[in-house]
Design an enzyme around this catalytic site. Structure first.
Site, short mmCIF file in Angstrom:
data_model
loop_
_atom_site.label_atom_id
_atom_site.label_comp_id
_atom_site.label_asym_id
_atom_site.label_seq_id
_atom_site.Cartn_x
_atom_site.Cartn_y
_atom_site.Cartn_z
N CYS A 170 36.38 32.78 49.88
CA CYS A 170 37.82 32.93 49.74
C CYS A 170 38.10 34.17 48.91
CB CYS A 170 38.48 31.69 49.16
SG CYS A 170 38.16 31.40 47.43
N SER A 171 39.34 34.49 48.74
CA SER A 171 39.71 35.74 48.07
C SER A 171 39.06 35.89 46.71
CB SER A 171 41.23 35.83 47.93
OG SER A 171 41.82 35.85 49.20
#
Length: 102
Positions: free
Chosen positions: A8-9
């Site tokens: 994820c980010s």
């Protein structure tokens, strides 16, 4: 052993999801290593994984990561947004296992 990588980010939003996936794998008796990394770490970590699932907020990176995944023959997909939002460890584990067995 199944090796499931989530990205994820920032690597933080998947922490709870990873915990729930590990719990579900344990309940099912599945020997699995499940871990999460940031989007920047995903390409190098992919080498150790049987599958890579990326957070819905990273959908824009799927094409770029798919090139690396194809070279490594590692299945890759975007985590189902509903399952991600509900932190559905069972659903996301099912998604990962389905990709591994294709």
């Amino acid at each position: 052993m199944k090796k499931i990588l989530l990205a994820c980010s920032a690597g933080m939003s998947t922490t709870l999801l990873v915990s729930r996936m590990r719990e579900e794998a344990k309940v099912r008796g599945i020997d699995a290593e499940i871990w999460a990394v940031t989007q920047d770490q995903a390409p190098s970590e992919m080498e150790q994984a049987d599958v890579l699932l990326i957070g819905p907020q990273m959908k824009f990176l799927k094409e770029k990561l798919s090139k690396i995944a194809d070279e490594l023959e590692t299945p890759l997909d975007v985590i189902d947004p509903k399952a991600y939002g509900r932190v559905d460890g069972k659903g996301v584990l099912d998604q990962a296992l389905a990709l591994i067995t294709k």
